[in-house]
Design a protein around this motif. Structure first.
Motif, PDB file in Angstrom:
ATOM      1  N   LEU A   1       0.837  -1.198   0.000  1.00 45.69           N
ATOM      2  CA  LEU A   1       0.000   0.000   0.000  1.00 45.69           C
ATOM      3  C   LEU A   1       0.872   1.249   0.000  1.00 45.69           C
ATOM      4  O   LEU A   1       0.490   2.301  -0.525  1.00 45.69           O
ATOM      5  CB  LEU A   1      -0.901  -0.017   1.236  1.00 45.69           C
ATOM      6  CG  LEU A   1      -2.173   0.810   1.206  1.00 45.69           C
ATOM      7  CD1 LEU A   1      -3.128   0.313   0.133  1.00 45.69           C
ATOM      8  CD2 LEU A   1      -2.852   0.791   2.564  1.00 45.69           C
ATOM      9  N   LEU A   2       2.063   1.123   0.598  1.00 51.65           N
ATOM     10  CA  LEU A   2       3.037   2.213   0.561  1.00 51.65           C
ATOM     11  C   LEU A   2       4.426   1.610   0.542  1.00 51.65           C
ATOM     12  O   LEU A   2       4.628   0.458   0.924  1.00 51.65           O
ATOM     13  CB  LEU A   2       2.881   3.149   1.746  1.00 51.65           C
ATOM     14  CG  LEU A   2       3.330   2.652   3.127  1.00 51.65           C
ATOM     15  CD1 LEU A   2       3.527   3.841   4.048  1.00 51.65           C
ATOM     16  CD2 LEU A   2       2.314   1.700   3.749  1.00 51.65           C
TER      17      LEU A   2
ATOM     18  N   PRO B   1       0.188  11.092   1.406  1.00 51.28           N
ATOM     19  CA  PRO B   1      -0.338   9.871   0.769  1.00 51.28           C
ATOM     20  C   PRO B   1      -0.652  10.029  -0.710  1.00 51.28           C
ATOM     21  O   PRO B   1      -0.870   9.032  -1.401  1.00 51.28           O
ATOM     22  CB  PRO B   1      -1.606   9.569   1.574  1.00 51.28           C
ATOM     23  CG  PRO B   1      -1.985  10.861   2.231  1.00 51.28           C
ATOM     24  CD  PRO B   1      -0.703  11.580   2.485  1.00 51.28           C
ATOM     25  N   ASN B   2      -0.675  11.265  -1.220  1.00 54.03           N
ATOM     26  CA  ASN B   2      -0.951  11.472  -2.645  1.00 54.03           C
ATOM     27  C   ASN B   2       0.183  11.003  -3.549  1.00 54.03           C
ATOM     28  O   ASN B   2      -0.030  10.797  -4.744  1.00 54.03           O
ATOM     29  CB  ASN B   2      -1.216  12.956  -2.934  1.00 54.03           C
ATOM     30  CG  ASN B   2      -2.590  13.398  -2.477  1.00 54.03           C
ATOM     31  OD1 ASN B   2      -3.541  12.629  -2.535  1.00 54.03           O
ATOM     32  ND2 ASN B   2      -2.703  14.619  -2.002  1.00 54.03           N
TER      33      ASN B   2
ATOM     34  N   CYS C   1      -3.124   5.341  -5.187  1.00 53.39           N
ATOM     35  CA  CYS C   1      -3.302   6.470  -4.279  1.00 53.39           C
ATOM     36  C   CYS C   1      -4.664   6.397  -3.589  1.00 53.39           C
ATOM     37  O   CYS C   1      -4.764   6.598  -2.370  1.00 53.39           O
ATOM     38  CB  CYS C   1      -3.150   7.774  -5.046  1.00 53.39           C
ATOM     39  SG  CYS C   1      -3.406   9.252  -4.048  1.00 53.39           S
ATOM     40  N   ARG C   2      -5.698   6.088  -4.350  1.00 62.48           N
ATOM     41  CA  ARG C   2      -7.034   5.970  -3.767  1.00 62.48           C
ATOM     42  C   ARG C   2      -7.072   4.868  -2.702  1.00 62.48           C
ATOM     43  O   ARG C   2      -7.650   5.035  -1.632  1.00 62.48           O
ATOM     44  CB  ARG C   2      -8.075   5.693  -4.855  1.00 62.48           C
ATOM     45  CG  ARG C   2      -8.432   6.909  -5.694  1.00 62.48           C
ATOM     46  CD  ARG C   2      -9.797   6.740  -6.332  1.00 62.48           C
ATOM     47  NE  ARG C   2      -9.852   5.598  -7.230  1.00 62.48           N
ATOM     48  CZ  ARG C   2      -9.665   5.678  -8.556  1.00 62.48           C
ATOM     49  NH1 ARG C   2      -9.408   6.848  -9.120  1.00 62.48           N
ATOM     50  NH2 ARG C   2      -9.738   4.593  -9.307  1.00 62.48           N
ATOM     51  N   ALA C   3      -6.464   3.724  -3.015  1.00 68.11           N
ATOM     52  CA  ALA C   3      -6.441   2.606  -2.067  1.00 68.11           C
ATOM     53  C   ALA C   3      -5.671   2.984  -0.810  1.00 68.11           C
ATOM     54  O   ALA C   3      -6.094   2.686   0.311  1.00 68.11           O
ATOM     55  CB  ALA C   3      -5.816   1.376  -2.721  1.00 68.11           C
TER      56      ALA C   3
ATOM     57  N   LYS D   1      -5.130   5.963   0.535  1.00 68.73           N
ATOM     58  CA  LYS D   1      -5.879   6.910   1.362  1.00 68.73           C
ATOM     59  C   LYS D   1      -7.076   6.241   2.033  1.00 68.73           C
ATOM     60  O   LYS D   1      -7.383   6.511   3.203  1.00 68.73           O
ATOM     61  CB  LYS D   1      -6.307   8.108   0.506  1.00 68.73           C
ATOM     62  CG  LYS D   1      -5.114   8.958   0.080  1.00 68.73           C
ATOM     63  CD  LYS D   1      -5.422   9.846  -1.107  1.00 68.73           C
ATOM     64  CE  LYS D   1      -6.146  11.090  -0.731  1.00 68.73           C
ATOM     65  NZ  LYS D   1      -6.244  12.030  -1.861  1.00 68.73           N
ATOM     66  N   LYS D   2      -7.728   5.338   1.316  1.00 63.21           N
ATOM     67  CA  LYS D   2      -8.876   4.613   1.873  1.00 63.21           C
ATOM     68  C   LYS D   2      -8.464   3.815   3.103  1.00 63.21           C
ATOM     69  O   LYS D   2      -9.113   3.893   4.162  1.00 63.21           O
ATOM     70  CB  LYS D   2      -9.462   3.687   0.805  1.00 63.21           C
ATOM     71  CG  LYS D   2     -10.486   2.683   1.330  1.00 63.21           C
ATOM     72  CD  LYS D   2     -10.874   1.695   0.242  1.00 63.21           C
ATOM     73  CE  LYS D   2     -11.691   0.538   0.783  1.00 63.21           C
ATOM     74  NZ  LYS D   2     -12.039  -0.441  -0.280  1.00 63.21           N
ATOM     75  N   PHE D   3      -7.383   3.051   2.994  1.00 57.15           N
ATOM     76  CA  PHE D   3      -6.986   2.196   4.108  1.00 57.15           C
ATOM     77  C   PHE D   3      -6.284   2.977   5.217  1.00 57.15           C
ATOM     78  O   PHE D   3      -6.386   2.603   6.389  1.00 57.15           O
ATOM     79  CB  PHE D   3      -6.125   1.032   3.611  1.00 57.15           C
ATOM     80  CG  PHE D   3      -6.936  -0.032   2.932  1.00 57.15           C
ATOM     81  CD1 PHE D   3      -7.727  -0.905   3.672  1.00 57.15           C
ATOM     82  CD2 PHE D   3      -6.934  -0.154   1.553  1.00 57.15           C
ATOM     83  CE1 PHE D   3      -8.493  -1.882   3.053  1.00 57.15           C
ATOM     84  CE2 PHE D   3      -7.690  -1.132   0.921  1.00 57.15           C
ATOM     85  CZ  PHE D   3      -8.477  -1.996   1.679  1.00 57.15           C
ATOM     86  N   PHE D   4      -5.593   4.055   4.880  1.00 61.27           N
ATOM     87  CA  PHE D   4      -5.052   4.924   5.926  1.00 61.27           C
ATOM     88  C   PHE D   4      -6.194   5.464   6.789  1.00 61.27           C
ATOM     89  O   PHE D   4      -6.122   5.456   8.018  1.00 61.27           O
ATOM     90  CB  PHE D   4      -4.291   6.097   5.302  1.00 61.27           C
ATOM     91  CG  PHE D   4      -2.887   5.774   4.856  1.00 61.27           C
ATOM     92  CD1 PHE D   4      -2.420   4.471   4.820  1.00 61.27           C
ATOM     93  CD2 PHE D   4      -2.028   6.800   4.461  1.00 61.27           C
ATOM     94  CE1 PHE D   4      -1.125   4.188   4.395  1.00 61.27           C
ATOM     95  CE2 PHE D   4      -0.730   6.531   4.060  1.00 61.27           C
ATOM     96  CZ  PHE D   4      -0.276   5.226   4.008  1.00 61.27           C
TER      97      PHE D   4
END
Length: 281
Positions: A209-210, A220-221, A234-236, A238-241
């Protein structure tokens, strides 16, 4: 049946993590051992969107601290590996399993977050044979189909070899399936077409994820060049963060600095990571 695992945790807790690359954790009934397969850093050029000065400030130099981590879980009476690292001379998973007095034939299952080489290399010997003779290999349907189709070209050679060698023991799953009792597969596609986060009641195993904690928690972007679809990645991320921070649920990341387990906390426009100490016995 698992006395050897508990004994290993007791011994390791006397001097874990930084010097051994092995660290035990407990989350309720879930026992987790974080294993550093290899040391790693992430170069600035892997994150083309971030200004050089900002990268250097956050990372403390031209390379951000990272790692290649594997996680061993005991769940539902099974010994389960989450990814397998590099394999070969570069990886140390087998040596560390040996230090834990675990032989490859004791591993019941391997859950793959995705099929990049630093996550599946440990499935094969240097001669190209199966490392884990009894394990089933679990991978998401879109991940399996992407690499099997040849869409990745030469980059998919290792993945296709793994799928061939373990033919008959490959089990695919769909997102939201319960892969094992208490372990659910969640859609985190973007890094790869079938990239998976595995959720337990007390832990999220977030794969890739990162890649650089120092950079991607506060920003996170920014996606790494490793991400096949950086926008979806990026969407994933931010969602899981957001999910992990809101629930105060620990995460385990394959490229977080070893041992790679801790909590995400909202901080300004981004997040920060609070590492969790290994279990003490």
């Amino acid at each position: 049946m698992f006395k050897w695992l508990l004994a290993g945790i007791v011994v390791l807790s006397q001097g874990v993590a930084a010097d051994t690359g092995i660290a035990p954790f407990r989350f309720g009934e879930l026992e987790v051992i974080a294993i550093q397969d290899a040391a790693s850093t992430m170069r600035r050029d892997l994150f083309p969107g971030i200004p050089e000065e900002e990268f250097l400030k956050l990372a403390g130099g031209p390379q951000a601290p990272a790692s290649v981590n594997v996680y061993l879980l005991r769940s539902g009476g099974k010994l389960i590996l989450l990814d397998t690292g590099y394999g070969g001379e570069r990886g140390s998973l087998l040596k560390k399993l040996e230090a834990l007095k675990i032989s490859p034939d004791q591993i019941d299952a391997v859950l793959l977050t995705h099929m990049h080489g630093d996550h599946i290399g440990g499935l094969l010997t240097e001669q190209g044979n199966a490392v884990f003779p009894k394990a089933t290999i679990h991978v998401s349907e879109p991940e399996h189909d992407y690499w099997q189709s040849g869409a990745a070209g030469a980059r998919g050679e290792l993945a296709r070899k793994v799928l061939k060698v373990y033919m008959g023991r490959i089990q695919t799953f769909r997102f939201d399936d319960e892969v094992f009792p208490g372990i659910r597969a969640l859609d985190a596609s973007g890094h790869t077409p079938g990239h998976t986060v595995f959720e337990t009641p007390s832990l999220l195993i977030v794969g890739d994820l990162l890649h650089a904690a120092a950079i991607q928690f506060p920003h996170p972007n920014f996606s790494a060049t490793y991400d096949i679809d950086p926008v979806k990645a990026c969407r994933a991320r931010k969602k899981f963060f957001e999910l992990a921070a809101a629930a105060s649920k620990p995460i385990a990341g394959m490229h977080l600095p070893t041992p790679g387990i801790g909590r995400i906390v909202s901080s300004g426009d981004g997040y920060r990571f609070e590492p969790q100490k290994p279990a003490e016995r």
